[in-house]
Design a protein around this motif. Structure first.
Motif, PDB file in Angstrom:
ATOM      1  N   ASN A 141     -36.437  -8.501 -10.186  1.00 45.08           N
ATOM      2  CA  ASN A 141     -35.938  -7.201 -10.862  1.00 45.08           C
ATOM      3  C   ASN A 141     -36.512  -7.241 -12.336  1.00 45.08           C
ATOM      4  OD1 ASN A 141     -33.323  -9.095 -10.848  1.00 45.08           O
ATOM      5  ND2 ASN A 141     -32.947  -7.741 -12.522  1.00 45.08           N
ATOM      6  N   ASP A 142     -36.103  -7.034 -13.422  1.00 39.24           N
ATOM      7  CA  ASP A 142     -36.536  -6.686 -14.382  1.00 39.24           C
ATOM      8  C   ASP A 142     -37.688  -7.244 -15.019  1.00 39.24           C
ATOM      9  OD1 ASP A 142     -33.861  -5.567 -14.309  1.00 39.24           O
ATOM     10  OD2 ASP A 142     -33.316  -6.608 -16.173  1.00 39.24           O
ATOM     11  N   PRO A 143     -38.547  -6.459 -15.739  1.00 38.39           N
ATOM     12  CA  PRO A 143     -39.748  -7.142 -16.673  1.00 38.39           C
ATOM     13  C   PRO A 143     -38.987  -7.888 -17.580  1.00 38.39           C
ATOM     14  CG  PRO A 143     -39.822  -4.837 -16.720  1.00 38.39           C
ATOM     15  CD  PRO A 143     -38.864  -5.010 -15.865  1.00 38.39           C
ATOM     16  N   TYR A 156     -40.393 -12.251 -15.384  1.00 33.31           N
ATOM     17  CA  TYR A 156     -39.439 -11.200 -14.625  1.00 33.31           C
ATOM     18  C   TYR A 156     -38.221 -11.891 -14.224  1.00 33.31           C
ATOM     19  CZ  TYR A 156     -42.376 -13.004 -10.898  1.00 33.31           C
ATOM     20  OH  TYR A 156     -43.210 -14.075 -10.189  1.00 33.31           O
ATOM     21  N   GLN A 157     -37.454 -10.990 -13.903  1.00 33.62           N
ATOM     22  CA  GLN A 157     -36.177 -11.603 -13.132  1.00 33.62           C
ATOM     23  C   GLN A 157     -36.338 -12.124 -11.942  1.00 33.62           C
ATOM     24  OE1 GLN A 157     -32.334 -11.700 -14.758  1.00 33.62           O
ATOM     25  NE2 GLN A 157     -34.080 -12.243 -15.930  1.00 33.62           N
ATOM     26  N   HIS A 158     -36.078 -13.399 -11.560  1.00 33.81           N
ATOM     27  CA  HIS A 158     -36.778 -13.769 -10.112  1.00 33.81           C
ATOM     28  C   HIS A 158     -35.768 -14.902  -9.503  1.00 33.81           C
ATOM     29  CE1 HIS A 158     -39.701 -14.912  -7.355  1.00 33.81           C
ATOM     30  NE2 HIS A 158     -40.145 -15.868  -7.965  1.00 33.81           N
ATOM     31  N   ARG A 181     -32.518 -11.725  -2.024  1.00 28.42           N
ATOM     32  CA  ARG A 181     -31.359 -11.026  -2.562  1.00 28.42           C
ATOM     33  C   ARG A 181     -31.269 -11.518  -4.031  1.00 28.42           C
ATOM     34  NH1 ARG A 181     -31.757  -8.866   1.577  1.00 28.42           N
ATOM     35  NH2 ARG A 181     -30.396  -8.705   3.372  1.00 28.42           N
ATOM     36  N   TRP A 182     -30.455 -10.681  -4.894  1.00 29.39           N
ATOM     37  CA  TRP A 182     -30.501 -11.118  -6.277  1.00 29.39           C
ATOM     38  C   TRP A 182     -29.461 -12.552  -6.069  1.00 29.39           C
ATOM     39  CZ3 TRP A 182     -26.060 -11.894  -9.372  1.00 29.39           C
ATOM     40  CH2 TRP A 182     -26.472 -12.202 -10.904  1.00 29.39           C
ATOM     41  N   ASN A 183     -29.927 -13.493  -7.055  1.00 31.51           N
ATOM     42  CA  ASN A 183     -29.073 -14.625  -6.946  1.00 31.51           C
ATOM     43  C   ASN A 183     -29.193 -15.247  -8.432  1.00 31.51           C
ATOM     44  OD1 ASN A 183     -27.990 -17.120  -6.380  1.00 31.51           O
ATOM     45  ND2 ASN A 183     -28.091 -16.454  -4.238  1.00 31.51           N
ATOM     46  N   PHE A 219     -22.718  -8.063 -22.475  1.00 26.70           N
ATOM     47  CA  PHE A 219     -23.264  -8.490 -23.739  1.00 26.70           C
ATOM     48  C   PHE A 219     -24.663  -9.135 -23.481  1.00 26.70           C
ATOM     49  CE2 PHE A 219     -23.022 -11.760 -27.191  1.00 26.70           C
ATOM     50  CZ  PHE A 219     -23.398 -10.922 -28.254  1.00 26.70           C
ATOM     51  N   ARG A 220     -25.793  -8.189 -23.334  1.00 28.59           N
ATOM     52  CA  ARG A 220     -26.941  -8.957 -22.810  1.00 28.59           C
ATOM     53  C   ARG A 220     -28.330  -8.293 -23.112  1.00 28.59           C
ATOM     54  NH1 ARG A 220     -24.113  -6.920 -18.402  1.00 28.59           N
ATOM     55  NH2 ARG A 220     -25.107  -5.147 -17.300  1.00 28.59           N
ATOM     56  N   ASP A 221     -29.387  -8.949 -22.598  1.00 29.48           N
ATOM     57  CA  ASP A 221     -30.688  -8.662 -22.732  1.00 29.48           C
ATOM     58  C   ASP A 221     -31.136  -8.557 -23.948  1.00 29.48           C
ATOM     59  OD1 ASP A 221     -30.172  -8.274 -19.968  1.00 29.48           O
ATOM     60  OD2 ASP A 221     -29.936  -6.265 -20.130  1.00 29.48           O
ATOM     61  N   PRO A 222     -31.609  -9.539 -24.660  1.00 27.19           N
ATOM     62  CA  PRO A 222     -31.613  -9.657 -26.190  1.00 27.19           C
ATOM     63  C   PRO A 222     -33.369  -8.998 -26.340  1.00 27.19           C
ATOM     64  CG  PRO A 222     -31.481 -11.923 -25.552  1.00 27.19           C
ATOM     65  CD  PRO A 222     -30.800 -11.089 -24.307  1.00 27.19           C
ATOM     66  N   ILE A 243     -25.315   0.080 -21.259  1.00 25.55           N
ATOM     67  CA  ILE A 243     -26.705   0.116 -21.590  1.00 25.55           C
ATOM     68  C   ILE A 243     -27.251  -1.257 -21.165  1.00 25.55           C
ATOM     69  CG2 ILE A 243     -28.422   0.132 -23.514  1.00 25.55           C
ATOM     70  CD1 ILE A 243     -27.264   2.806 -22.833  1.00 25.55           C
ATOM     71  N   GLU A 244     -28.158  -1.425 -20.425  1.00 29.04           N
ATOM     72  CA  GLU A 244     -29.149  -2.529 -20.234  1.00 29.04           C
ATOM     73  C   GLU A 244     -30.555  -2.413 -20.976  1.00 29.04           C
ATOM     74  OE1 GLU A 244     -27.093  -4.017 -16.363  1.00 29.04           O
ATOM     75  OE2 GLU A 244     -28.485  -2.477 -15.916  1.00 29.04           O
ATOM     76  N   CYS A 245     -30.954  -3.684 -20.916  1.00 32.90           N
ATOM     77  CA  CYS A 245     -32.453  -3.660 -21.430  1.00 32.90           C
ATOM     78  C   CYS A 245     -32.835  -2.694 -22.502  1.00 32.90           C
ATOM     79  CB  CYS A 245     -33.372  -3.664 -20.301  1.00 32.90           C
ATOM     80  SG  CYS A 245     -32.797  -4.769 -19.003  1.00 32.90           S
ATOM     81  N   ASN A 305     -33.982   0.367  -8.153  1.00 32.88           N
ATOM     82  CA  ASN A 305     -32.747   0.621  -8.769  1.00 32.88           C
ATOM     83  C   ASN A 305     -31.747  -0.055  -8.170  1.00 32.88           C
ATOM     84  OD1 ASN A 305     -30.975   2.509  -7.054  1.00 32.88           O
ATOM     85  ND2 ASN A 305     -32.896   3.461  -7.118  1.00 32.88           N
ATOM     86  N   TRP A 306     -30.486  -0.405  -8.593  1.00 37.66           N
ATOM     87  CA  TRP A 306     -29.478  -1.299  -8.288  1.00 37.66           C
ATOM     88  C   TRP A 306     -28.702  -0.564  -7.107  1.00 37.66           C
ATOM     89  CZ3 TRP A 306     -29.714  -6.121  -8.916  1.00 37.66           C
ATOM     90  CH2 TRP A 306     -30.414  -6.723  -9.910  1.00 37.66           C
ATOM     91  N   ALA A 307     -28.762   0.625  -7.002  1.00 36.60           N
ATOM     92  CA  ALA A 307     -27.989   1.425  -5.966  1.00 36.60           C
ATOM     93  C   ALA A 307     -28.745   1.272  -4.629  1.00 36.60           C
ATOM     94  CB  ALA A 307     -27.715   2.881  -6.265  1.00 36.60           C
TER      95      ALA A 307
END
Ligand code: FRU
Length: 493
Positions: free
Chosen positions: A53-55, A69-71, A77-79, A180-183, A238-240, A323-325
């Motif tokens: 997912n995200d860069p 990237y999120q891997h 599947r996301w894990n 509370f994430r994605d600094p 809000i994310e990222c 996207n997540w949906a």
């Protein structure tokens, strides 16, 4: 070498650390009967295998663009999240690198504790070519303070060292949820280091601001406050977030900044989008943000968690082409990143065209033709760029892109510019750039996606298409007098 029933993928991969810089990782599917469809030559970045997912930590380090990237490499599947890594010289041709950042051991040792090394950012080390990364760790049984912020360094740009916790708690008494994430760490106009974090409250999505004199110290980050509360499309979180000087140096108070936000759980009634990316242009004095105007960064459904950085005199950004949906059960191959894009202001509006180097993907012209109503342009390749120029601006038209299983149309009418995608014509979602009256469309088709750029990036629309069937023609359905000049390029993988 691994084989997991979770994914029905069997992959053998080989790398010797010494060879990695030279050759990257080679991926061989050893189980053709059970393997996902072979991904044809494609020009969008994808991980070598597994979920993405995200860069993260997108930037130029040691002279070269790096994409983290999120891997999750063990399945589709996301894990438990890791940071995957690739390096490039031009943002287009990437070399896969070993996994850069691992979740802490207590997470990997207990598979029921899902979470891991979530999204974040990177800044160059002051001495040497390495980087310092900032990221969130999610631990599911540490409620309510589930999400904590960490930092780690890497001097070789191959693997991050041990991580230190820098923010174990979110601010109290602020009406915030556990999110509370994605600094996102950057140098502010006042010379101090700033950190943005995404969160949520009953008022809507929230961007939190912290600052420090010394981002290398494990403690010292001071909470400044809520930089912004965002309610667009009734978003809950809000994310990222990321924030960059847009039209001048960071230190000049006249410089406009662009705040880029992922909206989560939004309710876009007309298109049913749940995730989208907003850009808010305004002024940032180091502590507060004064909005001038806002604009959707992409009118499609699949450009999320967009992350950008200042590269010399340009801003370069990239988003997750999903996207997540709708990345749940239908995912049968790794998702891609969008084409890298430049972000700039032009005549008071934000433009996000593909980076100039995207023209180097063109291999040869497949066709150059004048299209009137009912005519079509055909291209056997599934990876093409088509430039459409209107002979007479202002006319309505409709391009029908022939895909074997889905409906895919690009429409220009009174409402604006739309991508229509779906199985059933009446029900399928329309992604609309309201009011757009484009004169020029640049359409990038790849196995699994469409990206539409209108009028040099004034509008950008991105949509993932599930499956790898190539799109082989575009037919013009138009009112009398609508004529398009089309040039089609085959693109290099
Ligand atoms: C955005 C996001 C981030 C989080 C990451 C987890 O897509 O939800 O907020 O850090 O994905 O993979």
């Amino acid at each position: 070498d691994y084989d997991t029933d979770q994914t029905s993928v069997s992959v053998a991969y080989w790398f010797a650390l010494a060879d990695v810089l030279e050759t990257g990782i080679t991926v061989i599917h050893t189980n053709p009967g059970n393997a996902p469809p072979n991904i044809p030559d494609s020009y969008h970045f994808r991980p070598p295998f597994g979920w993405m997912n995200d860069p993260n930590g997108f930037g130029r380090f040691g002279g070269r663009p790096h994409l983290f990237y999120q891997h999750y490499s063990h399945g589709l599947r996301w894990n438990t999240m890791h940071w995957g890594h690739a390096v490039s010289s031009d943002y287009l041709r990437w070399r896969h690198m070993p996994i850069f950042l691992f979740p802490s051991e207590d997470l990997t040792a207990r598979p029921d504790r899902r979470g891991g090394a979530y999204s974040g950012s990177a800044v160059p080390l002051a001495d040497g070519p390495g980087i310092r990364v900032f990221f969130t760790e999610q631990v599911q049984d540490r409620i309510p303070e589930q999400q904590i912020q960490l930092t780690a360094t890497s001097s070789d740009l191959i693997m991050a060292g041990n991580a230190d916790v820098i923010l174990p708690y979110r601010p109290l008494d602020e009406g915030l949820t556990a999110d509370f994430r994605d600094p996102y760490v950057f140098r502010g106009p006042d010379g101090l280091w700033k950190m943005l974090l995404g969160s949520q409250s009953s008022e809507g999505g929230v961007v939190l601001l912290y600052e420090t004199h010394d981002h290398t110290a494990a403690s010292g980050w001071t909470y400044i406050g809520k930089l912004l509360v965002e309610k667009h499309y009734r978003t809950t979180a809000i994310e990222c977030p990321c924030l960059l000087p847009l039209d001048g140096p960071a230190t000049d108070p006249a410089t406009r900044w662009v705040l880029i936000l992922g909206l989560m759980n939004s309710e876009d009634q007309s298109t049913r989008r749940k995730n989208l990316t907003m850009a808010i242009v305004g002024w940032f004095d180091g502590q507060t943000f004064a909005k001038e105007f806002e604009q959707e960064l992409d009118f499609g459904a699949d450009n999320y968690a967009f992350q950008a950085f200042v590269d010399g005199d340009a801003i370069v950004g990239i988003g997750w082409l999903a996207n997540w949906a709708d990345t749940g059960p239908a995912i049968d191959f790794p998702t891609a990143m969008t084409l890298p894009r430049n972000i700039h202001l032009s005549a008071g509006e934000l433009h996000t065209p593909p980076i100039g180097a995207a023209e180097s993907l063109r291999s040869h012209i497949l066709d150059r033709t004048r299209l009137a109503a009912g005519e079509q342009v055909s291209f056997i390749n599934g990876a093409v760029e088509i430039l459409f120029e209107l002979e007479k601006p202002g006319v309505h038209f409709h391009l029908k892109l022939e895909h074997p299983t889905v409906r895919l149309d690009v429409v220009v009418d009174d409402d604006g510019l739309a991508i229509c995608h779906g199985d059933d014509a009446a029900e399928s979602p329309h992604y609309i750039a309201k009011g757009a009256r484009p004169k020029r469309l640049r359409i990038f088709l790849d196995y699994g996606s469409i990206e539409v750029f209108a009028d040099r990036g004034r509008w950008a629309g991105t949509k993932r298409i599930s499956g790898f069937e190539p799109i082989q023609s575009a037919r013009l359905i138009a009112e009398a007098g609508a004529v398009l000049h089309a040039t089609v390029w085959a693109l290099k993988p």
